[in-house]
Scaffold this active site. Structure first.
Site, PDB file in Angstrom:
ATOM      1  N   ALA A 152       0.729  -1.164  -0.060  1.00 15.22           N
ATOM      2  CA  ALA A 152       0.000  -0.089   0.046  1.00 15.22           C
ATOM      3  C   ALA A 152       0.843   1.380   0.108  1.00 15.22           C
ATOM      4  O   ALA A 152       2.037   1.298   0.428  1.00 15.22           O
ATOM      5  CB  ALA A 152      -0.904   0.002   1.458  1.00 15.22           C
TER       6      ALA A 152
ATOM      7  N   GLY B  21       0.579  -5.223   0.631  1.00 13.25           N
ATOM      8  CA  GLY B  21      -0.375  -5.450  -0.257  1.00 13.25           C
ATOM      9  C   GLY B  21       0.120  -5.884  -1.822  1.00 13.25           C
ATOM     10  O   GLY B  21      -0.669  -6.577  -2.315  1.00 13.25           O
TER      11      GLY B  21
HETATM   12  N1  DAK Z   1       4.455   3.389  -0.133  1.00  7.38           N
HETATM   13  C1  DAK Z   1       4.801   4.529  -0.610  1.00  7.38           C
HETATM   14  N2  DAK Z   1       6.056   4.979  -1.169  1.00  7.38           N
HETATM   15  C2  DAK Z   1       6.983   4.011  -1.253  1.00  7.38           C
HETATM   16  C3  DAK Z   1       6.606   2.655  -0.643  1.00  7.38           C
HETATM   17  C4  DAK Z   1       5.369   2.481  -0.181  1.00  7.38           C
HETATM   18  N3  DAK Z   1       4.992   1.187  -0.041  1.00  7.38           N
HETATM   19  N4  DAK Z   1       7.871   1.812  -0.991  1.00  7.38           N
HETATM   20  C5  DAK Z   1       8.663   2.339  -1.770  1.00  7.38           C
HETATM   21  N5  DAK Z   1       8.229   3.820  -1.710  1.00  7.38           N
HETATM   22  C6  DAK Z   1       9.015   4.902  -2.247  1.00  7.38           C
HETATM   23  C7  DAK Z   1       9.942   5.767  -1.160  1.00  7.38           C
HETATM   24  O1  DAK Z   1       9.432   6.392  -0.453  1.00  7.38           O
HETATM   25  C8  DAK Z   1      10.820   6.220  -2.364  1.00  7.38           C
HETATM   26  O2  DAK Z   1      10.425   7.413  -2.532  1.00  7.38           O
HETATM   27  P1  DAK Z   1      11.236   8.789  -2.539  1.00  7.38           P
HETATM   28  O3  DAK Z   1      12.009   8.761  -1.352  1.00  7.38           O
HETATM   29  O4  DAK Z   1      12.481   8.531  -3.778  1.00  7.38           O
HETATM   30  O5  DAK Z   1      10.518   9.832  -2.896  1.00  7.38           O
HETATM   31  C9  DAK Z   1      10.927   5.283  -3.572  1.00  7.38           C
HETATM   32  O6  DAK Z   1       9.753   4.752  -3.319  1.00  7.38           O
HETATM   33  C10 DAK Z   1      12.079   4.306  -3.390  1.00  7.38           C
HETATM   34  O7  DAK Z   1      12.086   3.783  -2.273  1.00  7.38           O
HETATM   35  P2  DAK Z   1      13.427   3.077  -1.411  1.00  7.38           P
HETATM   36  O8  DAK Z   1      14.450   4.258  -1.603  1.00  7.38           O
HETATM   37  O9  DAK Z   1      13.052   2.812  -0.254  1.00  7.38           O
HETATM   38  O10 DAK Z   1      13.727   2.091  -2.383  1.00  7.38           O
HETATM   39  P3  DAK Z   1      14.680   0.743  -1.811  1.00  7.38           P
HETATM   40  O11 DAK Z   1      15.111  -0.191  -3.270  1.00  7.38           O
HETATM   41  O12 DAK Z   1      15.988   1.139  -0.999  1.00  7.38           O
HETATM   42  O13 DAK Z   1      13.870  -0.135  -1.021  1.00  7.38           O
HETATM   43  C11 DAK Z   1      11.658  -1.173  -0.404  1.00  7.38           C
HETATM   44  C12 DAK Z   1      12.652  -0.676  -1.581  1.00  7.38           C
HETATM   45  C13 DAK Z   1      10.567  -1.811  -1.315  1.00  7.38           C
HETATM   46  C14 DAK Z   1      12.299  -2.233   0.320  1.00  7.38           C
HETATM   47  C15 DAK Z   1      11.456   0.083   0.594  1.00  7.38           C
HETATM   48  O14 DAK Z   1      11.060   1.148  -0.027  1.00  7.38           O
HETATM   49  C16 DAK Z   1      10.496  -0.424   1.418  1.00  7.38           C
HETATM   50  O15 DAK Z   1      10.632  -1.154   2.438  1.00  7.38           O
HETATM   51  N6  DAK Z   1       9.250   0.068   1.202  1.00  7.38           N
HETATM   52  C17 DAK Z   1       8.022  -0.223   2.093  1.00  7.38           C
HETATM   53  C18 DAK Z   1       7.487  -1.415   2.229  1.00  7.38           C
HETATM   54  C19 DAK Z   1       6.323  -1.828   3.145  1.00  7.38           C
HETATM   55  O16 DAK Z   1       6.509  -1.399   4.135  1.00  7.38           O
HETATM   56  N7  DAK Z   1       5.185  -2.175   2.762  1.00  7.38           N
HETATM   57  C20 DAK Z   1       3.981  -2.483   3.394  1.00  7.38           C
HETATM   58  C21 DAK Z   1       3.218  -1.372   3.409  1.00  7.38           C
HETATM   59  S1  DAK Z   1       1.815  -1.403   4.065  1.00  7.38           S
HETATM   60  C22 DAK Z   1      -5.867  -2.599   2.913  1.00  7.38           C
HETATM   61  C23 DAK Z   1      -5.336  -3.335   1.891  1.00  7.38           C
HETATM   62  C24 DAK Z   1      -3.854  -3.655   2.017  1.00  7.38           C
HETATM   63  C25 DAK Z   1      -2.974  -2.698   2.746  1.00  7.38           C
HETATM   64  C26 DAK Z   1      -3.462  -1.984   3.747  1.00  7.38           C
HETATM   65  C27 DAK Z   1      -5.119  -1.871   4.042  1.00  7.38           C
HETATM   66  N8  DAK Z   1      -7.217  -2.203   2.719  1.00  7.38           N
HETATM   67  C28 DAK Z   1      -8.150  -3.012   1.905  1.00  7.38           C
HETATM   68  C29 DAK Z   1      -7.878  -1.681   3.965  1.00  7.38           C
HETATM   69  C30 DAK Z   1      -1.470  -3.156   2.873  1.00  7.38           C
HETATM   70  C31 DAK Z   1      -0.762  -2.513   3.540  1.00  7.38           C
HETATM   71  C32 DAK Z   1       0.788  -2.355   3.233  1.00  7.38           C
HETATM   72  O17 DAK Z   1       0.931  -3.090   2.222  1.00  7.38           O
END
Ligand code: DAK
Length: 259
Positions: free
Chosen positions: A67, A110
């Site tokens: 997400a 997600g």
């Molecule tokens: N959201 C927004 N931006 C993101 C992002 C994300 N999930 N993941 C990466 N980005 C953005 C970063 O902020 C960065 O932006 P800038 O700083 O360049 O502006 C750019 O993408 C590059 O990211 P990184 O510099 O971090 O890139 P790396 O290659 O070093 O790392 C990474 C990639 C994917 C390992 C890292 O970015 C990361 O850990 N991202 C977050 C992963 C995460 O925590 N995902 C879970 C999110 S919570 C629902 C349904 C579903 C959900 C919720 C509710 N309902 C139907 C109610 C789901 C929830 C989730 O998924």
């Protein structure tokens, strides 16, 4: 077919459509707009008889980082309660034709849940799957706690969801999450190859297979067997079943018309 901002649609030959998540600057984070577009594309493809199987990918580097955290951070409890995203997820889950996910790089949160909406997952050797929501103080919201445990079992699902640790393609293969591993650059082509193979089969039988397999997730064995039996009987009334049996007996290739 119309064009979108956050996804690319590529209608290929032989009944296959490839959908590519297209927010590389945000690691294909699934903002609401992207999910709305994905849902709209699946709804459109549902009524397009020329499309029999869909490949869903994020490209060669990343599948989806989950997400959009920035978007979620701006939503309070009321926003989450009135959230339109569950509606979009439901229409993706309800898509009746087979979907093959071609996964390179991160499939997180997600993104991992989206791969589990597919019928088959093909992983590039660089793929990483994870449910890191716990690191953000939240839990999976698109079925992760339910689908992952049914797919890889309690031990691995609990470890992944409670610790936020990722698994690589090899572990995903041995746990039964993915069907096959390829070189990253071959992943999409392999998914398309399989999709084209499926697209040649009798469409009504294919859709009944998908429905029956999905049924097994949420019902007892006896109810599932009844579902299978009803589907089997229903298919006996189709032209394609007659064509398939006749073609075998006449030693020729069947020509299915989806009727
Ligand atoms: N959201 C927004 N931006 C993101 C992002 C994300 N999930 N993941 C990466 N980005 C953005 C970063 O902020 C960065 O932006 P800038 O700083 O360049 O502006 C750019 O993408 C590059 O990211 P990184 O510099 O971090 O890139 P790396 O290659 O070093 O790392 C990474 C990639 C994917 C390992 C890292 O970015 C990361 O850990 N991202 C977050 C992963 C995460 O925590 N995902 C879970 C999110 S919570 C629902 C349904 C579903 C959900 C919720 C509710 N309902 C139907 C109610 C789901 C929830 C989730 O998924």
């Amino acid at each position: 077919m119309k064009t979108y901002d956050d996804i690319l649609i590529d209608k290929l030959e032989n009944g296959v459509c490839c959908i590519t998540l297209n927010r590389p600057e945000a690691r294909n984070a699934l903002r609401t707009q992207l999910l709305a577009e994905l849902s709209d594309a699946f709804n459109t493809l549902n009524f397009d008889d020329s499309i029999r199987c869909v490949v869903l990918t994020g490209g060669e580097k990343v599948f989806a980082a989950g997400a959009d955290v920035a978007e979620m951070a701006s939503m309070g409890m009321m926003g989450i309660m009135q959230d339109e995203r569950p509606k979009y997820w439901a229409s993706i889950a309800a898509f009746p034709k087979p979907v093959i996910a071609a996964v390179n790089g991160y499939a997180l949160g997600g993104g991992c849940e989206l791969t589990m909406h597919a019928d088959i997952i093909i992983a590039g050797s660089n793929a990483q799957f994870g449910q890191p929501e716990i690191n953000l103080g939240i839990i999976p919201g698109a079925g992760g706690t339910q689908r992952l445990i049914r797919t890889v079992g309690k031990a691995l699902a609990s470890k992944m969801i409670l610790t936020g640790e990722f698994i690589n393609a090899d572990t995903a293969l041995s746990a039964g999450l993915v069907a096959e591993i390829t070189q990253p650059e071959s992943c999409i082509d392999r998914a398309i190859e399989l999709a084209q193979k499926i697209a040649q089969k009798a469409p009504l039988a294919v859709q009944q297979v998908k429905a029956a397999l999905n049924k097994s997730y949420e019902t007892s064995l006896s109810d599932g067997l009844n579902f299978e039996r009803e589907a089997f009987v229903m298919l006996a009334g189709t032209d394609d079943r007659n064509e398939g049996l006749a073609a075998f007996l006449e030693k020729r290739k069947p020509e299915f018309n989806g009727k």
